[in-house]
Design a protein around this motif. Structure first.
Motif, PDB file in Angstrom:
ATOM      1  N   MET A   1     -23.911  20.366  33.261  1.00  0.00           N
ATOM      2  CA  MET A   1     -24.405  19.340  32.765  1.00  0.00           C
ATOM      3  C   MET A   1     -23.933  19.239  31.183  1.00  0.00           C
ATOM      4  O   MET A   1     -23.682  20.145  30.460  1.00  0.00           O
ATOM      5  N   ILE A   2     -23.812  18.005  30.315  1.00  0.00           N
ATOM      6  CA  ILE A   2     -23.362  17.766  29.163  1.00  0.00           C
ATOM      7  C   ILE A   2     -24.711  18.454  28.320  1.00  0.00           C
ATOM      8  O   ILE A   2     -25.924  18.024  28.463  1.00  0.00           O
ATOM      9  N   LYS A   3     -24.436  19.083  27.528  1.00  0.00           N
ATOM     10  CA  LYS A   3     -25.350  19.913  26.370  1.00  0.00           C
ATOM     11  C   LYS A   3     -25.715  18.816  25.201  1.00  0.00           C
ATOM     12  O   LYS A   3     -24.560  18.715  24.496  1.00  0.00           O
ATOM     13  N   ILE A   4     -26.442  17.962  25.359  1.00  0.00           N
ATOM     14  CA  ILE A   4     -26.671  16.870  24.391  1.00  0.00           C
ATOM     15  C   ILE A   4     -26.952  17.562  22.934  1.00  0.00           C
ATOM     16  O   ILE A   4     -26.615  16.811  22.045  1.00  0.00           O
ATOM     17  N   ASP A   5     -27.625  18.601  22.668  1.00  0.00           N
ATOM     18  CA  ASP A   5     -28.002  19.061  21.698  1.00  0.00           C
ATOM     19  C   ASP A   5     -26.565  19.582  21.061  1.00  0.00           C
ATOM     20  O   ASP A   5     -26.558  19.332  19.503  1.00  0.00           O
ATOM     21  N   GLU A   6     -25.760  20.114  21.665  1.00  0.00           N
ATOM     22  CA  GLU A   6     -24.411  20.494  20.942  1.00  0.00           C
ATOM     23  C   GLU A   6     -23.608  19.178  20.596  1.00  0.00           C
ATOM     24  O   GLU A   6     -23.013  19.294  19.537  1.00  0.00           O
ATOM     25  N   LEU A   7     -23.608  18.209  21.439  1.00  0.00           N
ATOM     26  CA  LEU A   7     -23.021  16.862  21.077  1.00  0.00           C
ATOM     27  C   LEU A   7     -23.648  16.170  20.081  1.00  0.00           C
ATOM     28  O   LEU A   7     -22.820  15.890  18.914  1.00  0.00           O
ATOM     29  N   TYR A   8     -24.963  16.132  19.634  1.00  0.00           N
ATOM     30  CA  TYR A   8     -25.400  15.908  18.451  1.00  0.00           C
ATOM     31  C   TYR A   8     -25.106  16.701  17.351  1.00  0.00           C
ATOM     32  O   TYR A   8     -24.760  16.246  16.190  1.00  0.00           O
ATOM     33  N   ALA A   9     -25.275  17.978  17.404  1.00  0.00           N
ATOM     34  CA  ALA A   9     -24.669  18.817  16.231  1.00  0.00           C
ATOM     35  C   ALA A   9     -23.301  18.655  15.816  1.00  0.00           C
ATOM     36  O   ALA A   9     -22.915  18.615  14.726  1.00  0.00           O
ATOM     37  N   SER A  10     -22.449  18.551  16.827  1.00  0.00           N
ATOM     38  CA  SER A  10     -20.982  17.932  16.705  1.00  0.00           C
ATOM     39  C   SER A  10     -20.929  16.742  15.877  1.00  0.00           C
ATOM     40  O   SER A  10     -19.988  16.605  14.863  1.00  0.00           O
ATOM     41  N   LEU A  11     -21.509  15.705  16.331  1.00  0.00           N
ATOM     42  CA  LEU A  11     -21.400  14.460  15.543  1.00  0.00           C
ATOM     43  C   LEU A  11     -22.107  14.471  14.330  1.00  0.00           C
ATOM     44  O   LEU A  11     -21.526  13.970  13.210  1.00  0.00           O
ATOM     45  N   ASP A  12     -23.021  15.419  13.934  1.00  0.00           N
ATOM     46  CA  ASP A  12     -23.712  15.777  12.502  1.00  0.00           C
ATOM     47  C   ASP A  12     -22.536  16.214  11.793  1.00  0.00           C
ATOM     48  O   ASP A  12     -22.391  15.863  10.593  1.00  0.00           O
ATOM     49  N   LYS A  13     -21.844  17.243  12.306  1.00  0.00           N
ATOM     50  CA  LYS A  13     -20.906  18.108  11.459  1.00  0.00           C
ATOM     51  C   LYS A  13     -19.636  17.061  11.100  1.00  0.00           C
ATOM     52  O   LYS A  13     -19.027  17.019  10.054  1.00  0.00           O
ATOM     53  N   ILE A  14     -19.284  15.917  12.095  1.00  0.00           N
ATOM     54  CA  ILE A  14     -18.415  15.139  11.852  1.00  0.00           C
ATOM     55  C   ILE A  14     -18.803  14.144  10.859  1.00  0.00           C
ATOM     56  O   ILE A  14     -17.820  13.884   9.844  1.00  0.00           O
ATOM     57  N   ASP A  15     -19.965  13.704  10.939  1.00  0.00           N
ATOM     58  CA  ASP A  15     -20.590  12.936   9.648  1.00  0.00           C
ATOM     59  C   ASP A  15     -20.648  13.790   8.382  1.00  0.00           C
ATOM     60  O   ASP A  15     -20.062  12.758   7.392  1.00  0.00           O
ATOM     61  N   LYS A  16     -20.885  14.613   8.551  1.00  0.00           N
ATOM     62  CA  LYS A  16     -20.632  15.375   6.822  1.00  0.00           C
ATOM     63  C   LYS A  16     -19.301  15.727   6.654  1.00  0.00           C
ATOM     64  O   LYS A  16     -19.133  15.575   5.281  1.00  0.00           O
ATOM     65  N   GLN A  17     -18.434  16.008   7.465  1.00  0.00           N
ATOM     66  CA  GLN A  17     -17.163  16.058   7.050  1.00  0.00           C
ATOM     67  C   GLN A  17     -16.459  14.785   6.504  1.00  0.00           C
ATOM     68  O   GLN A  17     -15.664  14.837   5.646  1.00  0.00           O
TER      69      GLN A  17
END
Length: 79
Positions: A1-17
């Protein structure tokens, strides 16, 4: 299944970048690095989604369409 926590972490990193990118005015090399980091995170999100699709497809193959039809019928009878 998709790991939602990792997805949110990646989106947060993208936002910061993206914020870093907007703050950098005159350094093309740093801007390029920020863009590369964003692309890497989007890649990670895509890989996670593909893995989730593979898992869901494998699960559907295990269940079989007859079994799914029976389960749906049972659920509709309850209501």
């Amino acid at each position: 299944m998709i790991k939602i926590d990792e997805l949110y972490a990646s989106l947060d990193k993208i936002d910061k970048q993206m914020k870093v990118y907007e703050l950098i005015d005159d350094d093309p090399e740093m801007k390029m690095k920020a863009l590369e980091n964003m692309i890497r995170e989007f890649d990670s999100i895509g890989d996670g989604a593909l893995e989730g699709i593979k898992n869901a497809t494998a699960l559907l193959k295990k269940i079989g369409s007859d079994d799914v039809a029976e389960r749906i019928e049972k659920l509709t009878e309850i209501n």
